[in-house]
Design an enzyme around this catalytic site. Structure first.
Site, PDB file in Angstrom:
ATOM      1  N   ASP A 265       1.503 -81.582 -30.753  1.00  0.00           N
ATOM      2  CA  ASP A 265       2.163 -80.506 -30.028  1.00  0.00           C
ATOM      3  C   ASP A 265       1.334 -80.093 -28.810  1.00  0.00           C
ATOM      4  O   ASP A 265       0.107 -80.013 -28.880  1.00  0.00           O
ATOM      5  CB  ASP A 265       2.291 -79.323 -31.001  1.00  0.00           C
TER       6      ASP A 265
ATOM      7  N   GLU B 164       2.916 -84.650 -26.981  1.00  0.00           N
ATOM      8  CA  GLU B 164       3.902 -83.864 -26.238  1.00  0.00           C
ATOM      9  C   GLU B 164       3.227 -83.401 -24.957  1.00  0.00           C
ATOM     10  O   GLU B 164       2.298 -82.595 -24.997  1.00  0.00           O
ATOM     11  CB  GLU B 164       4.371 -82.644 -27.031  1.00  0.00           C
TER      12      GLU B 164
ATOM     13  N   HIS C 100      13.968 -80.797 -29.718  1.00  0.00           N
ATOM     14  CA  HIS C 100      14.321 -79.475 -30.229  1.00  0.00           C
ATOM     15  C   HIS C 100      14.042 -78.352 -29.234  1.00  0.00           C
ATOM     16  O   HIS C 100      14.253 -77.188 -29.554  1.00  0.00           O
ATOM     17  CB  HIS C 100      13.548 -79.218 -31.527  1.00  0.00           C
ATOM     18  N   ASP C 101      13.528 -78.700 -28.055  1.00  0.00           N
ATOM     19  CA  ASP C 101      13.261 -77.684 -27.033  1.00  0.00           C
ATOM     20  C   ASP C 101      14.183 -77.823 -25.826  1.00  0.00           C
ATOM     21  O   ASP C 101      14.039 -77.069 -24.856  1.00  0.00           O
ATOM     22  CB  ASP C 101      11.812 -77.801 -26.519  1.00  0.00           C
TER      23      ASP C 101
ATOM     24  N   ASP D  65       4.433 -83.986 -37.186  1.00  0.00           N
ATOM     25  CA  ASP D  65       4.188 -83.125 -36.038  1.00  0.00           C
ATOM     26  C   ASP D  65       2.904 -82.374 -36.363  1.00  0.00           C
ATOM     27  O   ASP D  65       2.761 -81.828 -37.446  1.00  0.00           O
ATOM     28  CB  ASP D  65       5.352 -82.137 -35.925  1.00  0.00           C
TER      29      ASP D  65
HETATM   30  C1  GLC Z   1       5.948 -77.213 -28.455  1.00  0.00           C
HETATM   31  C2  GLC Z   1       7.077 -77.303 -29.441  1.00  0.00           C
HETATM   32  C3  GLC Z   1       7.876 -76.035 -29.361  1.00  0.00           C
HETATM   33  C4  GLC Z   1       6.978 -74.887 -29.740  1.00  0.00           C
HETATM   34  C5  GLC Z   1       5.730 -74.868 -28.862  1.00  0.00           C
HETATM   35  C6  GLC Z   1       4.689 -73.946 -29.397  1.00  0.00           C
HETATM   36  O1  GLC Z   1       6.381 -77.157 -27.151  1.00  0.00           O
HETATM   37  O2  GLC Z   1       7.849 -78.452 -29.176  1.00  0.00           O
HETATM   38  O3  GLC Z   1       9.018 -76.076 -30.172  1.00  0.00           O
HETATM   39  O4  GLC Z   1       7.657 -73.678 -29.607  1.00  0.00           O
HETATM   40  O5  GLC Z   1       5.135 -76.132 -28.793  1.00  0.00           O
HETATM   41  O6  GLC Z   1       4.116 -74.479 -30.551  1.00  0.00           O
END
Ligand code: GLC
Length: 529
Positions: free
Chosen positions: A204, A267, A328-329, A102
């Site tokens: 990310d 993402e 995880h979100d 990541d």
């Molecule tokens: C992405 C991650 C999340 C994080 C955010 C800020 O959306 O998946 O878990 O809080 O970025 O880095």
């Protein structure tokens, strides 16, 4: 692939996401770590996945549990050491698996040396590495940009008398991607890990990377109502999906392409027409812009069939699809749609055309954990209590066996272990013939051994009476998948062949053809003659 070029490992394989805090603790501090992951590789091998993506383990003050990076080229002591990483990647590769990291390019931690320097004075060479602006003449915020985690996106710095922008927490200042030095510093960090042999990155918040250079106000959101997250009070007109972003994605891809067989995953939470642009005009962008639409679409045959049609139609020629049902979100799929439908979701995920990503625990049907108010850890939840349900429920420890804390830790787990793990754990399910784990293993094995399932065409996608059906075909091999997404028995039509697998895991081998009864929340995988 439709253009006949050589298939890549990330097209045929299955990706498995590990949230490292919650997978396996090796030293009793209640937080998972890299040696813990290494000790559990046998689970991934038995499951049959091909690649592991690990959420951030870099040095971090953990304001956002590692998504606030203080050093792009290290390992936080809570997760282990660089030597532990070297050992993990060697073990992963020795088992024939791939490792995806990541990477968090949009922002650093406010403790990152770059930001600390940037804060020292207005003329520091690193000042322009972040997004600094003067207050409005009345002392107000420079513009109306908001934080995804609630409240204004601007925080005042006393020392230098300016605001800095953060898309997330105030402890996560956004980097200035208009600055070429920033780009080069991030690309150097990517190379650090590529040189160590990592097989790719999950980038990310890729669609948020660059913001409007003129800092124009975002447009008001007419649909926002007070009580909803303040982030949505304005539309992300000038803070998301800016045209320059795709040039950066191309540059990132070039970094990866200097190495053999690496993958760039992004993402990206965008509607499909905008999402698919991240493949790049000549497929020179991300190989897999994450497709989160199964998470966002109503769980019903009609909408899902429409989604598959739309996505397949929008994919640029030669672009490879991918599908996700959790991360995880996001609330856990088994809680969102129920345990029986979660089995149908597994069959869907693993028989669609495109790379599936499994979030740890999905393979044992893990549900959202119950988090009492005094147990809340997620900063997004703490910032805006009650507005979203927070992300702790989907981050509870992996359930391994029936020892204390489900075998996750010898200490006190950082989030509560879901109760009733004795029946739900990996060890318990490995002993049950029809468990969710058994279903996942079988689906992944079938996907691996049948080219039609991992590389075949997707045909005849339809929804009728609550049943979603489609076929996968390659050469003379052809499968039909029938998924009853309702809570009632349904009748559907199928081709002539035999049942290879049902989500209930019975009736296999039976001959079928013509009208067929499908139990409520049941999925069938049929090999056609
Ligand atoms: C992405 C991650 C999340 C994080 C955010 C800020 O959306 O998946 O878990 O809080 O970025 O880095």
């Amino acid at each position: 692939m439709t253009n006949g070029s050589k298939r890549q490992w990330w097209q045929d394989g299955v990706v498995y996401q590990i949230y490292p805090r919650s997978f396996q603790d090796s030293n009793g501090d209640g937080v998972g770590d890299l040696p813990g992951i290494e000790s559990r590789l046998d689970h991934l091998l038995a499951l049959g996945v091909d690649a592991v993506w690990i959420s951030p383990f870099y040095p971090s003050p953990m304001a956002d549990f590692g998504y606030d990076v203080a050093d792009y080229c290290g390992v936080d002591p809570i997760f282990g050491t660089i030597a532990d990483f070297d050992s993990l990647i060697a073990a992963v590769h020795a088992h024939g698996l791939k490792l995806i990291l990541d990477f968090v390019p949009n922002h650093t931690s406010d403790r990152h040396p770059w930001f600390l320097e940037s804060c020292t004075s207005r003329d520091n060479p690193k000042r322009d590495w972040y997004l600094w602006r003067d207050a409005k003449p009345d002392g107000g915020y420079p513009n109306n940009w908001m934080s995804n985690f609630g409240g204004p996106g601007w925080t005042w710095d006393e020392t230098t008398g300016q605001f800095y922008y953060h898309s997330f927490l105030r402890q996560q200042p956004d980097l200035n991607w208009h600055n070429p030095e920033v780009r080069n510093a991030i690309y150097a960090a990517m190379r650090f890990w590529l040189d160590k042999g990592v097989d790719g990155f999950r980038m990310d918040v890729l669609w948020l990377l660059i913001k409007d250079a003129a800092f124009r106000d975002n447009l008001p959101n007419p649909e926002w109502t007070p009580g909803a997250s303040s982030f949505w009070s304005v539309l992300p007109t000038y803070t998301a999906d800016q045209p320059e972003t795709r040039q950066i994605v191309r540059e990132m891809r070039q970094i990866l392409d200097a190495y053999a067989e690496r993958v760039l995953i992004g993402e990206i939470y965008l509607p499909l027409p905008e999402l698919v642009r991240y493949y790049g005009d000549s497929l020179d962008g991300a190989q897999m812009p994450f497709n989160f639409h199964l998470i966002q679409t109503e769980w019903a045959a009609g909408p899902i069939a429409a989604l598959i049609h739309e996505y397949e139609a929008l994919l640029p020629p030669g672009a490879w699809p991918n599908w996700v049902i959790g991360n995880h979100d996001q609330p856990r799929i088994a809680s969102r749609i129920g345990p029986a439908e979660a089995r149908v979701a597994a069959m869907l995920l693993l028989t669609l055309r495109g790379t599936p990503t499994i979030y740890y625990g999905e393979e044992i049907g893990m549900t959202n954990g119950n988090i009492a108010p005094d147990q809340v850890q997620d900063p997004a939840e703490k910032n805006q209590p009650g507005i979203s349900m927070g992300r702790d429920p989907e981050r509870t420890p992996m359930l391994w066996d029936n020892s204390p804390h489900a075998g996750f830790t010898a200490g006190a787990p950082w989030l509560p272990v879901n109760p009733a793990y004795e029946r739900a754990s990996v060890a318990a399910q490995a002993a049950q013939e029809r468990s969710m784990l058994a279903l996942y293993r079988r689906l992944i094995a079938l996907r691996r051994s049948h080219p039609a399932l991992h590389a075949g065409e997707l045909l005849d996608v339809r929804a009728k009476r609550g049943v979603l059906s489609y076929s996968r075909a390659l050469g003379s091999e052809r499968f039909q998948i029938l998924l009853n997404l309702t809570t009632e028995l349904q009748t559907a039509n199928c081709g002539h062949g035999h049942i290879v697998l049902t989500t209930i895991m019975d009736g296999e081998g039976a001959r079928v053809g013509g009208p067929i009864a499908i139990e409520a929340s049941e999925g069938l995988l049929i090999a056609l003659d």
